[in-house]
Design a protein around this motif. Structure first.
Motif, PDB file in Angstrom:
ATOM      1  N   GLN A  48       0.849  -1.196   0.000  1.00 11.31           N
ATOM      2  CA  GLN A  48       0.000   0.000   0.000  1.00 11.31           C
ATOM      3  C   GLN A  48       0.879   1.238   0.000  1.00 11.31           C
ATOM      4  OE1 GLN A  48      -3.418  -0.047   2.646  1.00 11.31           O
ATOM      5  NE2 GLN A  48      -3.110   2.123   3.097  1.00 11.31           N
ATOM      6  N   SER A  50       2.247   4.841   0.241  1.00 13.03           N
ATOM      7  CA  SER A  50       1.710   5.932   1.042  1.00 13.03           C
ATOM      8  C   SER A  50       2.848   6.647   1.749  1.00 13.03           C
ATOM      9  CB  SER A  50       0.708   5.402   2.083  1.00 13.03           C
ATOM     10  OG  SER A  50       1.332   4.436   2.908  1.00 13.03           O
ATOM     11  N   LYS A 218       6.088   8.386  -3.209  1.00 14.52           N
ATOM     12  CA  LYS A 218       4.866   8.013  -2.490  1.00 14.52           C
ATOM     13  C   LYS A 218       3.848   7.277  -3.350  1.00 14.52           C
ATOM     14  CE  LYS A 218       2.536  12.469  -3.244  1.00 14.52           C
ATOM     15  NZ  LYS A 218       1.986  13.685  -2.581  1.00 14.52           N
TER      16      LYS A 218
END
Length: 291
Positions: A48, A50, A218
């Motif tokens: 994920q 982030s 990111k």
């Protein structure tokens, strides 16, 4: 400051098992059909991408014991100097112990190697970022058949106004080379600040590299935003330049577990209690990388 570069392998057996009893987590990801990976022998999810900052502390606390325990089965290599030792100690205080990497073998059990500096005893000082990147790249590629998550952290003496652009270029090249070699999962760490009370001594340069890391990585990887945490998202600053907050510093009232007590200005180690708290966000960043 601790002058030694340390490569650490994240232990994946009983040495890092957290205490407690597993409990169901309604927010846990669906693990019925996880995405397998070949290196390391452990199964990871899709990950994920982030940025993990202050909110990562509570996010880690809110994970079930079962979800937290997943990180102990993923082979990771962590390069750091100085402040990274505080993160390592904090992780251990939370029940997740790193094992020392001896430059030859990725240890995957509780009886890891005794400490050896990289490359048969050739120490790399905090303040030599190019040597750190070259060393990490070499060791990560050597261990690529096992390595699942690569984690690199600059030291607080590595970045100055004079080398911002060269550090960015070299770091991006290192990551590109590791991806080309088959290493696909990374935790990037924004460079740690020093404590400043009279004048900036490199924190503005570190801010530039931190912003560049967030902007650059990111969307594909996890960025552990250490700068946001240790400055309370800019609440602690000198003029417009962020600094490590008083409450996080290593002082006589709350020293660093392994780094001693900081000078009045110009260092940035963590009080042990705060290192234990901050390291929860670091663990959460690793968790999201393999989620």
């Amino acid at each position: 400051m601790n002058p030694k570069l340390i490569l650490l392998f994240f232990s994946c057996l009983l040495a890092c098992s957290p205490a407690g009893t597993a409990e169901p987590d309604p927010n846990a990801p669906n693990l019925t059909n996880p995405t397998p990976t070949t290196p390391g022998g452990a199964t990871l999810g899709a990950g994920q991408p982030s940025v993990v900052g202050l909110t990562g502390i509570n996010a880690w606390d809110n994970l079930s014991v079962t979800e937290k325990a997943r990180v102990k089965s993923w082979n990771s290599l962590f390069v750091h100097a100085s402040v990274g030792g505080d993160l390592e100690d904090g992780c251990q205080n939370n029940g997740f112990k790193f094992e020392f990497y001896d430059g030859n073998t990725l240890y995957d059990g509780p009886n890891g190697a005794d400490w050896n500096s990289i490359n048969n005893g050739n120490n790399i000082s905090n303040g030599e970022p190019d040597k750190k990147m070259a060393a990490f790249k070499r060791e990560a590629i050597e261990q690529k058949s096992k390595l699942q998550i690569a984690i690199f952290k600059f030291g607080y003496a590595d970045i100055s106004d004079a080398n911002v652009e060269s550090v960015k270029t070299a770091y991006k090249q290192m990551i590109d080379d590791l991806r080309a070699a088959g290493i696909k999962r990374f935790v990037h760490i924004t460079p740690p600040f020093i404590y400043i009370v009279t004048k900036d001594d490199g924190n503005a340069a570190k801010m530039k590299v931190g912003q560049w890391m967030r902007d650059t990585f990111k969307a594909q990887d996890v960025v552990f935003d250490l700068q946001e945490i240790e400055s309370d998202n800019g609440a602690c600053k000198l003029g417009s330049v962020w600094t490590i907050c008083d409450k996080y510093r290593s002082t006589t009232n709350c020293p660093s577990k392994g780094q001693g007590i900081d000078a009045l200005e110009g260092q940035g180690h963590f009080c042990e209690k705060e290192a234990s708290r901050i390291s929860k966000a670091f663990l959460y960043a690793i968790y999201l990388t393999g989620k």
